[in-house]
Design a protein around this motif. Structure first.
Motif, PDB file in Angstrom:
ATOM      1  N   ASN A   1      -6.619   0.749  20.939  1.00  0.00           N
ATOM      2  CA  ASN A   1      -5.214   0.704  20.525  1.00  0.00           C
ATOM      3  C   ASN A   1      -4.640   2.102  20.708  1.00  0.00           C
ATOM      4  O   ASN A   1      -5.320   2.988  21.232  1.00  0.00           O
ATOM      5  CB  ASN A   1      -5.052   0.149  19.108  1.00  0.00           C
ATOM      6  CG  ASN A   1      -5.872   0.895  18.076  1.00  0.00           C
ATOM      7  OD1 ASN A   1      -6.282   2.015  18.310  1.00  0.00           O
ATOM      8  ND2 ASN A   1      -6.081   0.257  16.929  1.00  0.00           N
ATOM      9  N   GLY A   2      -3.399   2.284  20.331  1.00  0.00           N
ATOM     10  CA  GLY A   2      -2.816   3.591  20.599  1.00  0.00           C
ATOM     11  C   GLY A   2      -1.563   3.836  19.811  1.00  0.00           C
ATOM     12  O   GLY A   2      -1.092   2.973  19.065  1.00  0.00           O
TER      13      GLY A   2
ATOM     14  N   TYR B   1     -12.441   1.842  19.574  1.00  0.00           N
ATOM     15  CA  TYR B   1     -13.369   1.433  18.512  1.00  0.00           C
ATOM     16  C   TYR B   1     -14.307   0.397  19.106  1.00  0.00           C
ATOM     17  O   TYR B   1     -13.927  -0.347  20.001  1.00  0.00           O
ATOM     18  CB  TYR B   1     -12.630   0.767  17.354  1.00  0.00           C
ATOM     19  CG  TYR B   1     -11.602   1.643  16.688  1.00  0.00           C
ATOM     20  CD1 TYR B   1     -11.866   2.249  15.471  1.00  0.00           C
ATOM     21  CD2 TYR B   1     -10.349   1.849  17.275  1.00  0.00           C
ATOM     22  CE1 TYR B   1     -10.925   3.043  14.846  1.00  0.00           C
ATOM     23  CE2 TYR B   1      -9.399   2.640  16.674  1.00  0.00           C
ATOM     24  CZ  TYR B   1      -9.692   3.239  15.459  1.00  0.00           C
ATOM     25  OH  TYR B   1      -8.765   4.022  14.849  1.00  0.00           O
TER      26      TYR B   1
ATOM     27  N   ARG C   1     -12.205  -2.356  21.104  1.00  0.00           N
ATOM     28  CA  ARG C   1     -10.750  -2.359  20.991  1.00  0.00           C
ATOM     29  C   ARG C   1     -10.220  -0.988  21.356  1.00  0.00           C
ATOM     30  O   ARG C   1     -10.756   0.029  20.911  1.00  0.00           O
ATOM     31  CB  ARG C   1     -10.318  -2.697  19.549  1.00  0.00           C
ATOM     32  CG  ARG C   1      -8.824  -2.439  19.290  1.00  0.00           C
ATOM     33  CD  ARG C   1      -8.376  -2.976  17.964  1.00  0.00           C
ATOM     34  NE  ARG C   1      -8.632  -4.419  17.910  1.00  0.00           N
ATOM     35  CZ  ARG C   1      -8.656  -5.134  16.789  1.00  0.00           C
ATOM     36  NH1 ARG C   1      -8.443  -4.546  15.622  1.00  0.00           N
ATOM     37  NH2 ARG C   1      -8.890  -6.427  16.824  1.00  0.00           N
TER      38      ARG C   1
ATOM     39  N   PHE D   1      -6.992   5.103  21.213  1.00  0.00           N
ATOM     40  CA  PHE D   1      -8.173   5.237  20.347  1.00  0.00           C
ATOM     41  C   PHE D   1      -9.110   4.085  20.632  1.00  0.00           C
ATOM     42  O   PHE D   1      -8.678   2.934  20.689  1.00  0.00           O
ATOM     43  CB  PHE D   1      -7.772   5.217  18.874  1.00  0.00           C
ATOM     44  CG  PHE D   1      -6.715   6.227  18.545  1.00  0.00           C
ATOM     45  CD1 PHE D   1      -7.048   7.566  18.386  1.00  0.00           C
ATOM     46  CD2 PHE D   1      -5.382   5.849  18.424  1.00  0.00           C
ATOM     47  CE1 PHE D   1      -6.068   8.510  18.122  1.00  0.00           C
ATOM     48  CE2 PHE D   1      -4.399   6.783  18.151  1.00  0.00           C
ATOM     49  CZ  PHE D   1      -4.744   8.127  17.996  1.00  0.00           C
TER      50      PHE D   1
HETATM   51  C1  LIG Z   1      -6.674   0.701  15.820  1.00  0.00           C
HETATM   52  O1  LIG Z   1      -7.660  -0.255  15.452  1.00  0.00           O
HETATM   53  C2  LIG Z   1      -8.505   0.143  14.408  1.00  0.00           C
HETATM   54  C3  LIG Z   1      -9.585  -0.897  14.240  1.00  0.00           C
HETATM   55  O2  LIG Z   1      -9.071  -2.175  14.152  1.00  0.00           O
HETATM   56  C4  LIG Z   1      -7.693   0.365  13.146  1.00  0.00           C
HETATM   57  O3  LIG Z   1      -8.544   0.774  12.111  1.00  0.00           O
HETATM   58  C5  LIG Z   1      -6.641   1.415  13.422  1.00  0.00           C
HETATM   59  O4  LIG Z   1      -5.830   1.560  12.308  1.00  0.00           O
HETATM   60  C6  LIG Z   1      -5.805   1.030  14.632  1.00  0.00           C
HETATM   61  N1  LIG Z   1      -4.951   2.146  14.955  1.00  0.00           N
HETATM   62  C7  LIG Z   1      -3.715   1.985  15.401  1.00  0.00           C
HETATM   63  C8  LIG Z   1      -2.976   3.217  15.729  1.00  0.00           C
HETATM   64  O5  LIG Z   1      -3.215   0.878  15.510  1.00  0.00           O
END
Ligand SMILES: *[C@@H]1O[C@H](CO)[C@@H](O)[C@H](O)[C@H]1NC(C)=O
Ligand SMILES: *[C@@H]1O[C@H](CO)[C@@H](O)[C@H](O)[C@H]1NC(C)=O
Ligand SMILES: *[C@@H]1O[C@H](CO)[C@@H](O)[C@H](O)[C@H]1NC(C)=O
Ligand SMILES: *[C@@H]1O[C@H](CO)[C@@H](O)[C@H](O)[C@H]1NC(C)=O
Ligand SMILES: *[C@@H]1O[C@H](CO)[C@@H](O)[C@H](O)[C@H]1NC(C)=O
Ligand SMILES: *[C@@H]1O[C@H](CO)[C@@H](O)[C@H](O)[C@H]1NC(C)=O
Ligand SMILES: *[C@@H]1O[C@H](CO)[C@@H](O)[C@H](O)[C@H]1NC(C)=O
Length: 419
Positions: free
Chosen positions: A216-217, A172, A214, A170
């Motif tokens: 993340n995944g 952001y 960012r 994902f």
């Molecule tokens: C990924 O980062 C975003 C922004 O910091 C956060 O809102 C989201 O919960 C994160 N998702 C995961 C799967 O860690």
């Protein structure tokens, strides 16, 4: 004995110096701040907070704080405030220290340090994305009064080499106080996201803030390590090429004009590079311009292909990338040529035609037809050979042989003509 005496002397000296040193220390000692905390205050941004030490004696001296960022990248600054926002990547954790310092008074000593840290987010090694690249581009909107331009953001990355097949990433981004999650992803063959497109990002095209991204995944098998990166807008902004490029030749004057690219930056903010390609010579000419026109003298009668590109000048923003070249504009012509060239062309053509004609004549025996050979007395042996050949095959080939014998003088004529 000497050593012992020395030690004694030093101890004595120390004993003498110590109270003298302690005295002002007791009076003027600064105490470290208390309740130093850090928390993530937005994507790739931490808020550092502390309180003045309540046991600190009131003095009529202004106090400040010396903040030192230890990781991931060393940095330090002084402030009179008791909080500070700091932009930093956070996937490797973050640690900082703070101490009380006298503000503009170097006779007092700074306090000891207090430290705090944010732990790196969990995740298996090799699961985070790699090679994240992002570019921005400005497009004009049809809403010319309120918001004439909007900025698109495009990012690509490679899937981590140890990321499980079911990994979903994902993306952001944060610019200023705005954070947005990607809605338009592209995927690799295993349906793992590897690119993202924001047609309208909340990015101010002339802004100087960092763009924080960012990725993340998640996966059923393991924790995916997030990845943060900060981008300077000037370094990733894909400037549009200049528009309405026109080129004209009048006599020997080549004049090229263009208009500034689609951009929130005003006209005086652009540098241009003009590229003129002489198609006859196959040569390039380039020129750097700060205005939006260029004139040049052309001595060659040729076709020219003209392109212009733009970059934001360093007076308006830190040096960035050149735009792509504008679409090539063709100007000029290979014709008409001056009479000397025409003469050469006519001469060459004549020579060619004569040459081809003579070849054709030779093939079709036009020569012999036009100028039949004058019968000459022949030796008996030659006549005999011809007769034998004729009798042997009785085909057209033999006839050719006979003629080729006759033809020989013509070859000589041809050779004389060519050389
Ligand atoms: C990924 O980062 C975003 C922004 O910091 C956060 O809102 C989201 O919960 C994160 N998702 C995961 C799967 O860690
Ligand atoms: C520090 O934090 C503690 C506990 O949260 C609180 O009781 C105390 O008042 C704080 N001290 C200052 C100076 O803010
Ligand atoms: C620094 O602070 C000490 C103690 O308060 C004071 O005596 C001294 O005058 C100050 N010096 C300056 C330059 O302000
Ligand atoms: C990814 O980045 C690394 C170093 O940053 C580089 O060596 C590698 O070639 C890049 N891979 C691709 C596919 O671009
Ligand atoms: C103008 O903008 C609106 C929404 O912003 C869009 O729906 C419309 O298609 C646009 N028109 C043109 C001609 O681009
Ligand atoms: C480019 O030329 C067209 C037609 O001449 C004109 O409508 C348009 O406004 C020009 N573009 C710019 C950016 O001036
Ligand atoms: C134009 O500027 C570029 C760099 O900005 C430089 O590499 C190039 O040599 C310049 N060309 C001319 C013709 O001055």
């Amino acid at each position: 004995m000497i050593i012992m005496a020395c030690v004694l002397l030093i101890l004595l000296g120390g004993a003498v110096i110590l109270p003298a040193d302690l005295l002002p220390d007791k009076t003027f000692s600064l105490l470290p701040p208390v309740n130093f905390t850090m928390k993530e205050a937005g994507l790739a941004q931490v808020l550092l907070r502390w309180e003045p030490n309540p046991d600190q004696e009131q003095m009529n001296v202004k106090l400040g704080y010396h903040v030192k960022i230890n990781a991931p990248q060393e940095d330090e600054f002084e402030t009179r405030s008791t909080e500070s926002k700091h932009v930093s990547i956070l996937h490797q954790g973050f640690s900082a220290s703070v101490r009380t310092i006298p503000w503009h008074n170097h006779t007092l000593r700074a306090s000891s340090w207090v430290s705090a840290e944010l732990k790196a987010p969990p995740g298996s090694p090799g699961t985070s994305i790699v090679n994240l690249t992002c570019t921005t581009n400005t497009v004009a909107t049809n809403c010319t009064h309120l918001q004439p331009y909007q900025v698109s953001l495009h990012c690509t990355w490679l899937v981590g080499k140890d990321a499980p097949e079911d990994t979903q990433y994902f993306l952001y981004y944060r610019y200023g106080s705005q954070t947005e999650e990607c809605q338009e992803y592209s995927q690799d063959t295993l349906k793992r996201k590897n690119a993202c497109w924001f047609p309208r990002a909340f990015i101010h095209s002339k802004g100087r803030d960092w763009l924080a991204v960012r990725v993340n995944g998640s996966s059923k098998h393991t924790a995916i390590k997030p990845f943060d990166q900060l981008f300077a807008l000037h370094a990733i902004d894909q400037v549009n090429p200049p528009v309405n490029v026109t080129a004209r030749i009048e006599g020997t004057r080549l004049s090229i004009r263009w208009e500034k690219p689609v951009s929130a930056f005003p006209a005086h903010c652009f540098d241009y590079e003009v590229k003129i390609y002489n198609t006859r010579k196959g040569a390039f000419q380039t020129a750097n311009m700060t205005t939006s026109e260029f004139t040049s003298t052309v001595r060659d009668i040729s076709k020219y292909s003209v392109q212009v590109r733009a970059a934001v000048r360093s007076v308006c923003r830190a040096a960035g990338l050149w735009s792509k070249w504008s679409q090539p504009i063709d100007v000029g012509n290979d014709e008409p040529k001056p009479w000397t060239e025409w003469f050469l062309v006519v001469l060459m053509t004549t020579v060619c035609i004569v040459f081809i004609l003579s070849l054709v004549c030779r093939r079709c025996h036009l020569w012999t037809k036009l100028f039949p050979p004058v019968p000459a007395p022949k030796s008996n042996i030659k006549d005999f050979v011809v007769t034998v050949n004729y009798e042997k095959s009785g085909s057209g080939e033999t006839e050719i042989e006979v003629i080729s014998y006759v033809e020989e003088p013509e070859l000589e004529v041809l050779e004389d003509f060519v050389f």
